[in-house]
Design an enzyme around this catalytic site. Structure first.
Site, mmCIF file in Angstrom:
data_model
loop_
_atom_site.group_PDB
_atom_site.id
_atom_site.type_symbol
_atom_site.label_atom_id
_atom_site.label_comp_id
_atom_site.label_asym_id
_atom_site.label_seq_id
_atom_site.Cartn_x
_atom_site.Cartn_y
_atom_site.Cartn_z
ATOM 1 N N HIS A 140 12.258 3.073 -3.015
ATOM 2 C CA HIS A 140 12.500 3.663 -2.050
ATOM 3 C C HIS A 140 13.290 5.307 -2.405
ATOM 4 O O HIS A 140 12.364 6.178 -1.657
ATOM 5 C CB HIS A 140 11.964 3.380 -0.258
ATOM 6 N N HIS A 186 7.690 -3.567 -8.317
ATOM 7 C CA HIS A 186 7.705 -3.088 -6.626
ATOM 8 C C HIS A 186 6.409 -3.160 -6.137
ATOM 9 O O HIS A 186 5.762 -1.784 -6.585
ATOM 10 C CB HIS A 186 8.442 -1.749 -6.434
ATOM 11 N N ALA A 187 5.837 -3.573 -5.484
ATOM 12 C CA ALA A 187 4.629 -3.975 -5.178
ATOM 13 C C ALA A 187 4.540 -2.982 -3.882
ATOM 14 O O ALA A 187 4.689 -2.173 -3.702
ATOM 15 C CB ALA A 187 4.312 -4.990 -3.104
ATOM 16 N N TYR A 243 9.420 1.165 8.341
ATOM 17 C CA TYR A 243 9.065 0.270 7.740
ATOM 18 C C TYR A 243 10.290 -0.336 8.921
ATOM 19 O O TYR A 243 9.922 -1.638 9.849
ATOM 20 C CB TYR A 243 10.794 -0.173 6.953
ATOM 21 N N GLU A 295 2.752 -0.220 7.998
ATOM 22 C CA GLU A 295 3.313 -1.098 7.069
ATOM 23 C C GLU A 295 3.320 -2.458 8.386
ATOM 24 O O GLU A 295 3.427 -3.241 7.951
ATOM 25 C CB GLU A 295 4.373 -0.877 6.789
ATOM 26 N N HIS A 309 1.119 -9.017 3.110
ATOM 27 C CA HIS A 309 1.807 -7.130 3.721
ATOM 28 C C HIS A 309 1.018 -6.447 2.814
ATOM 29 O O HIS A 309 0.025 -4.941 3.140
ATOM 30 C CB HIS A 309 2.666 -6.762 3.493
ATOM 31 N N GLU A 310 0.529 -6.982 1.780
ATOM 32 C CA GLU A 310 -0.095 -5.727 0.873
ATOM 33 C C GLU A 310 -1.992 -5.079 1.167
ATOM 34 O O GLU A 310 -2.372 -4.347 1.392
ATOM 35 C CB GLU A 310 -0.099 -5.673 -0.592
ATOM 36 N N HIS A 348 -2.351 -2.892 4.371
ATOM 37 C CA HIS A 348 -2.743 -1.777 3.424
ATOM 38 C C HIS A 348 -4.006 -2.035 3.145
ATOM 39 O O HIS A 348 -5.100 -0.831 3.282
ATOM 40 C CB HIS A 348 -2.127 -1.688 2.634
HETATM 41 O O1 X8Z Z 1 8.079 -1.719 -0.021
HETATM 42 C C1 X8Z Z 1 7.608 -2.025 1.073
HETATM 43 C C2 X8Z Z 1 6.101 -3.029 0.499
HETATM 44 C C3 X8Z Z 1 5.252 -1.896 -0.368
HETATM 45 S S1 X8Z Z 1 4.827 -0.452 1.434
HETATM 46 C C4 X8Z Z 1 6.075 -4.448 -1.102
HETATM 47 N N1 X8Z Z 1 8.493 -3.059 1.864
HETATM 48 C C5 X8Z Z 1 9.538 -2.444 1.888
HETATM 49 C C6 X8Z Z 1 10.578 -3.169 1.351
HETATM 50 O O2 X8Z Z 1 10.512 -3.658 0.076
HETATM 51 O O3 X8Z Z 1 12.199 -2.277 0.960
HETATM 52 C C7 X8Z Z 1 7.835 -4.126 2.550
HETATM 53 C C8 X8Z Z 1 9.184 -4.033 3.488
HETATM 54 C C9 X8Z Z 1 10.481 -3.605 3.667
HETATM 55 ZN ZN ZN Z 2 3.887 -1.336 2.480
#
Ligand code: X8Z
Ligand code: ZN
Length: 667
Positions: free
Chosen positions: A542, A383-384, A552, A441, A413-414, A417
């Site tokens: 998450h 997960h990024a 988000y 975010e 997106h990254e 941050h």
């Molecule tokens: O978790 C993330 C990023 C890292 S903060 C990749 N996002 C959420 C997800 O993937 O569920 C970005 C958008 C929503």
């Molecule tokens: Zn993020």
């Protein structure tokens, strides 16, 4: 990652560090420090900032290791590091009590407030329970990262991890293959239920000891307004965008019926089948472009094909470097080198957007220490995430990049941050967070809104673009599939967790409540029964990673506000959706000024400095998508839209139930 809040918010491994980006928290070395006699509040905060800065690299190093080398040893070290950090944090919070009601500077008062919110994983004071909590948190994240779904026996045995199962949803349009991939991934979460239940007990105990009603209330306390007010704000914002989502939902359902037949394109109550949306969690429908493209002949926006072509070129170049006979190992290395080359060049492209705004290049250490692709020899958390290792320039990202559109935009997106981290690194550690977590975010996503067809053409990812209404609708649909489909998902995850933390959702109902909320907000449902033998929330990063999610949702509103203001700053005059502020230093200056403020002042003030307003507001979302909303209304005319959230959840019917006649009934 970011410091405290990062620590706080990220969640991981612990959730310990949790801050802004999907990051984790730090820990001190040795026993918790104690307060010198006669210390003033200002001196106290100066000491906390110094101690925090000193302990931080050790915590992030342990967390980085446990996320990039998942094994028992790295998990032990990460859990221990978190244990030390959370013990120290509890001690600081305890020490802060003696300054309550005392004279202090406004900055110190704010820093003390932030200190109390410095983790998303409030830990009980009892050392045994605190240690238990960090172990569970580390374990759950490891289970997610190493999650594997195997089928078959002996020679026919096939094992796949999340990336491969996501590929099936992205590329296959076979109903059964998608169902198998979706169900397969969700098996990895079943064993987490017991750990998660205990995790909830422990963080609630920690939150209560800190004076909060429960951990959910603590999460809602980080918005410079009361927990009740921020919950109401999310309802208000959702009310603004819900009609747009309902139109998109209706359109998608019609197309799915056409593709799979009316008995398979919907499940009971007019809901969309969870496994057919091109995404494991139905949070981004962009992969369904082949099914949902409004005008397939009005010019291509298929940037995945262009990225794959880049991969093939890189592969050929690597092959050419190693002529002659090649062993399977050689071929695997060639493939690995080509994947790395493309992932790096995608990242350079993202960096180029930021530098075009006048922001600095990423440091050399970013390029040498970042995890760009999935390693071949071990499990990692794919997960990024973005990391600030030391608050002094050691910034990294951790991804398993593949050459596709979703990963390409995730890099942008990254880097949002990362640029936030470096912009506020000069602030005291307690202020090194986003103005609120939704700001963090929203930074990279604001840039993504500027990735217009024209921009994509300028970087050779799409060909010459038509200037037609059909091309415009296509461009809007592409963005809506990423941004509008996300909105109800962004809301429902924490609706579930708030309920879990406040006890209104009991462990015996975890899955039922999950699917009720998926139905209510997203209008999606599983195609087969999902009883309490499953733990489907655990299949979303998450949840085991304990990263709060409301951020988000807020980011998906804020990014349109930021984008509009930066377009204004760039002197742009046309329709909002056509604006790209690429290459505009004035926009860059305004953006950077906001980032540099970190959490040093209430977010309302920071928002006002950029946008002129103090409220989060979705009218820029509606302005942006106005042409699409008109088009969707026409498309949906005469159709039955909406869904009955009560029609399904854990045990959907096989045959579709006719959707209700009138406007969506979302339960
Ligand atoms: O978790 C993330 C990023 C890292 S903060 C990749 N996002 C959420 C997800 O993937 O569920 C970005 C958008 C929503
Ligand atoms: Zn993020």
């Amino acid at each position: 990652m970011t410091p405290i809040r990062t620590l706080l918010a990220l969640g991981v491994t612990a959730a310990v560090l949790g801050m802004a980006g999907c990051k984790k928290e730090p820990s001190p070395s040795g026993a918790a420090s104690t307060a010198p006699a006669g210390e003033t509040a200002d001196q106290f905060i100066a000491r906390v900032n110094a101690e925090y800065l000193a302990m931080y690299p050790e915590l992030t190093a342990a967390q980085w290791l446990s996320s990039t080398y998942i094994n028992d040893d790295s998990q032990l070290l990460a859990a221990k590091a978190n244990e030390r950090y959370l013990t120290q944090l509890n001690s600081w919070i305890e020490q802060a009590r003696k300054f309550e009601g005392k004279e202090m500077s406004p900055e110190t008062a704010r820093a003390i407030h932030l200190l109390k919110l410095a983790t998303a994983m409030p830990a009980p004071k009892d050392p045994a329970k605190l240690a238990e909590l960090t172990k569970i948190a580390t374990k759950m994240e490891g289970m997610y990262g190493s999650g594997t779904y195997c089928t078959g026996e002996g020679e026919a045995k096939q094992c796949r991890q999340l990336g491969e199962l996501e590929d099936v949803l992205r590329n296959s349009r076979d109903y059964t293959a998608q169902l198998d991939a979706w169900q397969g991934w969700h098996t990895i979460a079943q064993p987490m239920r017991k750990d998660y239940t205990r995790f909830v007990e422990l963080v609630n105990e920690g939150a209560k000891e800190m004076g909060f009603a429960d951990a959910g209330e603590m999460w809602r306390s980080g918005y410079d307004m009361t927990p009740t007010e921020i919950a109401a704000e999310t309802d208000r914002l959702w009310g603004q965008v819900k009609p747009l989502y309902e139109q998109l939902h209706c359109y998608a359902g019609t197309r799915l019926d056409a593709k799979y037949g009316a008995d398979k394109g919907h499940v009971a109550g007019g809901m969309l089948p969870a496994h057919l949306m091109g995404n494991m969690w139905q949070q981004d429908w962009g992969n369904l472009w082949d099914v949902l493209a409004p005008y397939p002949n009005a010019g291509s926006l298929d940037i995945t094909s262009a990225l794959q072509a880049q991969y093939r070129t890189a592969y050929d170049a690597e092959l050419a470097k190693r002529p002659g006979e090649r062993s399977p190992t050689d071929l695997a290395e060639i493939e690995h080198a080509a994947q790395t080359a493309v992932a790096r060049s995608m990242t350079e492209r993202a960096q180029d957007f930021y530098t075009s705004l006048g922001m600095p290049k990423l440091p050399e250490s970013y390029w040498s220490k970042t995890q760009f692709i999935k390693p071949r020899d071990r499990d990692v958390v794919c997960h990024a995430s973005a990391w600030d290792m030391n608050m002094a320039g050691d910034v990294r990202t951790k991804m398993c990049i593949k050459p596709n559109e979703e990963d390409f935009t995730t890099i942008y997106h990254e880097l949002g941050h990362v640029y936030y981290y470096t912009a506020y690194n000069k602030l005291p550690p307690l202020f090194q967070q986003g103005a609120h977590d939704g700001f963090h975010e929203a930074i990279g996503d604001t840039i993504v809104l500027s990735m217009t067809p024209k921009y994509l053409q300028s970087i050779d990812l799409v060909g010459e673009q038509q200037q037609s209404n059909e091309a415009l609708v296509n461009a809007q649909m592409r963005m809506a599939l990423a941004k509008v489909s996300f909105l109800p998902f962004g809301l429902m995850i924490d609706r579930w967790r708030w309920g879990v933390f406040d006890g209104s959702i009991k462990p015996g109902n975890y899955n039922k409540a999950w699917w009720e909320l998926k139905a209510k907000y997203q209008g999606v449902a599983p195609a087969t029964a999902r009883g309490e033998d499953f733990f489907d929330p655990g299949a979303k990063y998450h949840v085991p990673g304990n990263t709060p999610y409301t951020r988000y949702f807020l980011a998906h509103v804020l990014q349109f506000q930021f984008y509009k203001s930066l377009c204004d700053a760039a002197g742009y005059k046309g329709p909002l959706h056509e604006c790209s502020f690429y290459g505009n230093p004035e926009a860059g200056k305004r953006f950077q000024a906001m980032l540099a403020k970190g959490a040093s002042q209430p977010w309302q003030k920071t928002l006002k400095e950029l946008t002129g307003g103090e409220k989060m507001d979705a009218s820029a979302v509606l302005e942006y998508f106005a042409p699409l909303q008109d088009w969707l209304k026409q498309q949906n005319e005469g159709r039955t839209c909406g869904w009955q959230a009560s029609a399904t959840s854990a045990a959907p019917a096989k045959a579709p139930t006719p959707a209700p006649a009138a406007p969506a009934n979302q339960g």
